[in-house]
Design a protein around this motif. Sequence first.
Motif, short mmCIF file in Angstrom:
data_model
loop_
_atom_site.label_atom_id
_atom_site.label_comp_id
_atom_site.label_asym_id
_atom_site.label_seq_id
_atom_site.Cartn_x
_atom_site.Cartn_y
_atom_site.Cartn_z
N UNK B 251 0.84 -1.20 0.00
CA UNK B 251 0.00 0.00 0.00
C UNK B 251 0.88 1.26 0.00
N UNK B 252 1.83 1.34 0.92
CA UNK B 252 2.66 2.55 0.99
C UNK B 252 3.96 2.24 1.76
N UNK B 253 4.84 1.48 1.11
CA UNK B 253 6.02 1.04 1.85
C UNK B 253 6.98 2.18 2.25
N UNK B 254 7.08 3.27 1.45
CA UNK B 254 8.00 4.32 1.91
C UNK B 254 7.60 4.89 3.27
N UNK B 255 6.28 4.81 3.57
CA UNK B 255 5.83 5.32 4.87
C UNK B 255 5.51 4.20 5.85
N UNK B 256 6.00 3.02 5.56
CA UNK B 256 5.90 1.94 6.53
C UNK B 256 4.66 1.09 6.46
N UNK B 257 3.78 1.30 5.44
CA UNK B 257 2.60 0.44 5.33
C UNK B 257 2.93 -0.71 4.36
N UNK B 258 3.16 -1.86 4.93
CA UNK B 258 3.58 -3.00 4.12
C UNK B 258 2.43 -3.98 3.83
N UNK B 259 1.22 -3.47 3.85
CA UNK B 259 0.07 -4.31 3.48
C UNK B 259 0.20 -4.66 1.99
N UNK B 260 0.16 -5.92 1.68
CA UNK B 260 0.38 -6.34 0.29
C UNK B 260 -0.78 -5.89 -0.59
N UNK B 261 -0.43 -5.33 -1.75
CA UNK B 261 -1.46 -4.76 -2.63
C UNK B 261 -1.43 -5.40 -4.01
N UNK B 262 -1.26 -6.71 -4.03
CA UNK B 262 -1.16 -7.38 -5.33
C UNK B 262 -2.49 -7.98 -5.79
N UNK B 263 -3.57 -7.61 -5.10
CA UNK B 263 -4.88 -8.08 -5.54
C UNK B 263 -5.73 -6.92 -6.05
N UNK B 264 -5.07 -5.80 -6.33
CA UNK B 264 -5.80 -4.60 -6.75
C UNK B 264 -5.92 -4.47 -8.25
N UNK B 265 -6.55 -3.38 -8.64
CA UNK B 265 -6.83 -3.10 -10.04
C UNK B 265 -5.53 -2.94 -10.86
N UNK B 266 -4.56 -2.24 -10.26
CA UNK B 266 -3.30 -2.00 -10.99
C UNK B 266 -2.57 -3.30 -11.29
N UNK B 267 -2.58 -4.20 -10.29
CA UNK B 267 -1.92 -5.49 -10.49
C UNK B 267 -2.63 -6.28 -11.58
N UNK B 268 -3.96 -6.22 -11.57
CA UNK B 268 -4.73 -6.94 -12.59
C UNK B 268 -4.42 -6.41 -13.99
N UNK B 269 -4.42 -5.07 -14.11
CA UNK B 269 -4.14 -4.47 -15.43
C UNK B 269 -2.73 -4.84 -15.89
N UNK B 270 -1.79 -4.84 -14.97
CA UNK B 270 -0.40 -5.11 -15.33
C UNK B 270 -0.22 -6.55 -15.80
N UNK B 271 -0.80 -7.47 -15.04
CA UNK B 271 -0.64 -8.88 -15.41
C UNK B 271 -1.42 -9.18 -16.69
N UNK B 272 -2.61 -8.57 -16.83
CA UNK B 272 -3.39 -8.78 -18.06
C UNK B 272 -2.60 -8.31 -19.28
N UNK B 273 -1.91 -7.20 -19.14
CA UNK B 273 -1.14 -6.67 -20.27
C UNK B 273 -0.05 -7.66 -20.67
N UNK B 274 0.64 -8.22 -19.69
CA UNK B 274 1.71 -9.17 -20.00
C UNK B 274 1.15 -10.44 -20.65
N UNK B 275 -0.02 -10.89 -20.15
CA UNK B 275 -0.63 -12.09 -20.73
C UNK B 275 -1.04 -11.82 -22.17
N UNK B 276 -1.58 -10.63 -22.42
CA UNK B 276 -2.00 -10.26 -23.78
C UNK B 276 -0.77 -10.15 -24.70
N UNK B 277 0.26 -9.53 -24.20
CA UNK B 277 1.49 -9.36 -25.01
C UNK B 277 2.12 -10.71 -25.35
#
Lengths: 321, 466
Positions: B251-277
């Motif tokens: 979520x915000x590691x520079x400020x110490x929030x290490x909650x994992x954010x790999x189930x969000x919209x950005x992660x989905x768009x990123x992985x979808x792009x690689x799968x499409x490519x």
Amino acid sequence: MTARSDETRLSPSAGSALVSVAMRSIRAQRRRLAYFLMMPSLVVLIGLSIFPAVVSGILSFRVHPLYNPNVARFIGWRNFEDLFDDARFWESIRLTILWAVVVVAVQMVLGFLLAVLLDRKMRGIGLLRSLIIIPVFISPIAMGLTWRFIFEPVTGLANWFVSQLGFEKYSWLSHIDTSMSTLMIVDCWQWTPFVALILLAGIQSISPEVTEAARLDRVRGVTYYLRIILPLIRPVIMVVILLRLVDSIRIFDLVFITTKGGPGSSTLLASVYDYIIFEQGHLGLMAAYGFLILILINIIVVLFLNTLYRTEKAARLEELK
Amino acid sequence: MSDKASEVYEKTMRRAAYERSLTRRRMLQASAAAIGAAAAASFVPQEVSAASGKVVHFAPAGKRLDGTLRAVQPLFNKAFPNIELEVASLPVGEALTKINTYMNSKSDAFDVITQDHAQFPALDAIGALTDLWPWLEKDKAWYEDYKKDVDANYRSMWNVPKGPSKDEGGAGYVAAITPDGNAMMTFYRKDIFDKKGLKVPETWDTVIDTVKEIHDPDNGVYGYAAAMKRDFWSGYQFYGILRSWGGDHFIDWPNGDFTVALNGDEAFKSLSMLVELAKYQHPVSSNASEDEINASFANGSALYSPLTWGTAVLNDPTYTDLHEAWHMDLSPRGTSEKSAHRALAGGFGQFIPTWAKNKDAAFDWMKFLNSPAEDVISAIVTAGGQPSRSSALNAWRDRKPFFEGLLKAFPVAVVNAPVIPEAYAIMGATGEEVADACNGQKSIEDAMAAMQKRVTRIMEDSGYYN
């Protein structure tokens, strides 16, 4: 004079006690010498086998990140539980068993055929036998890199040959459906000559009287090899199978250099997966996986040796009848 | 006058005296030579160090890595005859892990080590890094020049913690210096793009259309290539896109929030792009590291890669006939509000291990290697290196379009992984899931769930959530 001799002479019981003390001392000296002579081997065994095994055993019950060792701690069986919950772990075991069964079977069949071909008297056969063993001596890293270039899908040598023969280019190491079989081809290329040479040695150790008798009885061709040669070299075959089986389960270098377990996880064999776990810094998990591989290999070896012992015993009993 | 200047002066005067027939002209010549020599010598003292002995520099193998060190070595030997320099190397894939293993065992075998940026938090956790301030302080002129010439955004990556160093008002200490600049960029064949009237994709939504335009597998030409080897290679591809959408592993590691954010919209768009490519990818991609991808660029079978670490080698006429055709630009960005061009900055830095035996001489070597001197830069660039100094990049940008790309990338550079010791493990874990998804072994959703679970476990194990 006599009196003095009497004084110094020992009674029979005291004499035997002295002899027994002397013997004990000699035995103790011998024991010490034996321990002293065994010391180098013991040091090597403890230093290089027992100590690492104990450390790795302890490690398998710990979280111990390579990149952050400050947080290392004991976690009980969790590493093993994590592995059993990991689908990739089971897939890597499945792939390893598939790999071992297929490559050993192919190498044994091809190796035997090659041994039969090499078991004849003709000019240059000695040179041929020497040349055929070359793949075994090639460094796995050099070999892996060379094959990687040969199997390059667009500009590689393998596809150049394929296209020259009028076929469509093949994906070799680049596709999940073909990568495993491609690696199997390379492994067979490297190890079949080794199997062939050992089997050849076995064939050539068969007594000439036996082969002569078979010839007189007009046992020829396939029957000769199936009925005469194979049963006689069975112990050699079993040893080669055992060696190749253990080696195949431990396969690492070739796969690591060519695909590192990819594409996807299609060639993720056990040793490679274990190394990747190490590379990612999970030392505890790596040790746990290492132990499981060790157990797997031991189970296979024990089963195999047991089967070997039973078949040999049955064969001997048959001979006696 | 320095000792060396006096020595040169005396030597010149002795020679003049020896010749006996001193004319006024000769006297003037001798004096001028002595003054010239003294003036020249006065610029040298920084290089004539009291340090001596042996320096062992360990670096990953490769033209750009140990190759550049070996290219500069003869110049260094000449300038520092009292220091014996030895360069040791191992293949890059092996070296990165081995360095950490050596440092875990507190090895004193090396005086300088070249290591990938992502490994520095881990090295810090081990206690392997030396604060370079005592040496930087001794030669402030050199340090000021280095600071002025290397983009602050890029330079601060080598401080621990990342950000300005104490002497610049920040909290970090200078843990490494680097003559090596690198960032993920778009690589494209300018000649083909020009011929087809295509623009380099600025945003991810135009990438697939561009790839389709140039993709022609029947003629052995592929519209897309990338280092998609499983493990961290795929992890970096994913992270490059994720950052451009404004996402991150946490979520915000520079400020110490290490909650994992790999189930969000950005992660989905990123992985979808690689799968499409992946549908258009050069077949070598699925198992490729940088080496194989560079080869596919060099032989003309791959035409475009939106995200590539690459190297300056593609502008090297001895490596490829297409050295003028390959150009580099910023990688695409997302189209959301949080999106921006964010070039993952990589590169390799040199640090002095805590347990090094010859730190003074080691720093002399590092400083020499990071010198702005033309002969040093020339040796580095011609050996296949890619400097971090802007002056060097500018001087060579006409011959090396890659340097032009670096000059664009440094100001928008972001670190190539969260600055925590677990970065490498995270890249590896995410990369494995990305590779499985791109090769059809997992659905995008399953791969994302697995990434989320694995990264959470890594962070739990390291005590981030206690």
